[in-house]
Design a protein around this motif. Structure first.
Motif, PDB file in Angstrom:
ATOM      1  N   GLU A 206       0.829  -1.205   0.000  1.00 18.22           N
ATOM      2  CA  GLU A 206       0.000   0.000   0.000  1.00 18.22           C
ATOM      3  C   GLU A 206       0.863   1.254   0.000  1.00 18.22           C
ATOM      4  O   GLU A 206       0.551   2.235  -0.698  1.00 18.22           O
ATOM      5  N   ASP A 207       1.957   1.260   0.764  1.00 22.35           N
ATOM      6  CA  ASP A 207       2.871   2.414   0.770  1.00 22.35           C
ATOM      7  C   ASP A 207       3.507   2.608  -0.604  1.00 22.35           C
ATOM      8  O   ASP A 207       3.587   3.740  -1.100  1.00 22.35           O
TER       9      ASP A 207
ATOM     10  N   SER B   7       2.298   1.634  -3.464  1.00 27.37           N
ATOM     11  CA  SER B   7       1.232   2.048  -4.377  1.00 27.37           C
ATOM     12  C   SER B   7       0.875   3.516  -4.196  1.00 27.37           C
ATOM     13  O   SER B   7       0.670   4.233  -5.176  1.00 27.37           O
ATOM     14  N   GLU B   8       0.815   3.949  -2.951  1.00 23.86           N
ATOM     15  CA  GLU B   8       0.500   5.357  -2.687  1.00 23.86           C
ATOM     16  C   GLU B   8       1.559   6.267  -3.300  1.00 23.86           C
ATOM     17  O   GLU B   8       1.227   7.267  -3.954  1.00 23.86           O
TER      18      GLU B   8
ATOM     19  N   ILE C 181      -4.530  11.559  -3.294  1.00 26.48           N
ATOM     20  CA  ILE C 181      -5.031  10.543  -2.362  1.00 26.48           C
ATOM     21  C   ILE C 181      -6.077  11.199  -1.454  1.00 26.48           C
ATOM     22  O   ILE C 181      -5.792  12.157  -0.742  1.00 26.48           O
TER      23      ILE C 181
ATOM     24  N   ASP D 144      -8.243   9.138   0.610  1.00 29.80           N
ATOM     25  CA  ASP D 144      -8.409   8.317   1.811  1.00 29.80           C
ATOM     26  C   ASP D 144      -7.574   7.054   1.688  1.00 29.80           C
ATOM     27  O   ASP D 144      -7.328   6.579   0.580  1.00 29.80           O
ATOM     28  N   LYS D 145      -7.164   6.532   2.850  1.00 32.39           N
ATOM     29  CA  LYS D 145      -6.420   5.274   2.907  1.00 32.39           C
ATOM     30  C   LYS D 145      -7.100   4.362   3.911  1.00 32.39           C
ATOM     31  O   LYS D 145      -7.554   4.813   4.962  1.00 32.39           O
ATOM     32  N   ASN D 146      -7.198   3.104   3.570  1.00 32.64           N
ATOM     33  CA  ASN D 146      -7.796   2.095   4.449  1.00 32.64           C
ATOM     34  C   ASN D 146      -9.153   2.536   4.994  1.00 32.64           C
ATOM     35  O   ASN D 146      -9.410   2.454   6.196  1.00 32.64           O
TER      36      ASN D 146
ATOM     37  N   ASP E  94      -8.527   0.000   0.131  1.00 34.13           N
ATOM     38  CA  ASP E  94      -7.144   0.332   0.459  1.00 34.13           C
ATOM     39  C   ASP E  94      -6.816   1.795   0.188  1.00 34.13           C
ATOM     40  O   ASP E  94      -6.312   2.491   1.065  1.00 34.13           O
ATOM     41  N   LEU E  95      -7.095   2.256  -1.021  1.00 31.95           N
ATOM     42  CA  LEU E  95      -6.792   3.645  -1.394  1.00 31.95           C
ATOM     43  C   LEU E  95      -7.965   4.218  -2.175  1.00 31.95           C
ATOM     44  O   LEU E  95      -8.558   3.529  -3.020  1.00 31.95           O
TER      45      LEU E  95
END
Length: 122
Positions: free
Chosen positions: A13-14, A16-17, A27, A29-31, A40-41
């Motif tokens: 996830e990191d 990908s962000e 971005i 929102d996350k999770n 996830d994103l």
């Protein structure tokens, strides 16, 4: 093993962000979690709100990461996205569902990313 999988997921996830930010995705929102599930994103890009499922693996011996996004998982993502849309009052936006595969290399710190845009329909 479960804690290890969680660590792999967080790393993916990191990665990908950062990948999305480099491509000028904003971005939002996350999770994001609700009773329906988790996304996830969530990002905004060129007029689309993108709901992104990130799947990370060390290799593809047991199939590609995207193959883990089953129809059941897609339905949960869709229901969670509906809740997010209502909560954030985004009814007039364009939406898509993406999958990002992160293939990690356990021999070094390298990785490959495969961004599947509009990976499935609601």
């Amino acid at each position: 093993m479960k804690a290890f999988n969680k660590d792999i997921g967080a790393l993916g996830e990191d990665i990908s962000e950062n990948y999305l930010r480099d491509l000028d995705y904003k971005i939002l929102d996350k999770n994001f979690r609700c009773k329906c599930g988790e996304i996830d994103l969530i990002a905004k890009y060129k007029g689309f709100i993108c709901f992104i499922e990130v799947k990370s693996r060390y290799g593809i011996n047991f199939g590609t990461p995207a193959e883990a996004v089953t129809s059941t998982k897609q339905h949960k993502i869709y229901k969670t996205a509906q809740f997010y849309i209502l909560q954030k009052k985004l009814n007039n936006s364009n939406f898509r569902f993406d999958v990002i595969e992160v293939i990690l290399n356990n021999a070094n710190n390298d990785f490959n990313i495969n961004h599947i845009k509009d990976a499935f329909q609601a």
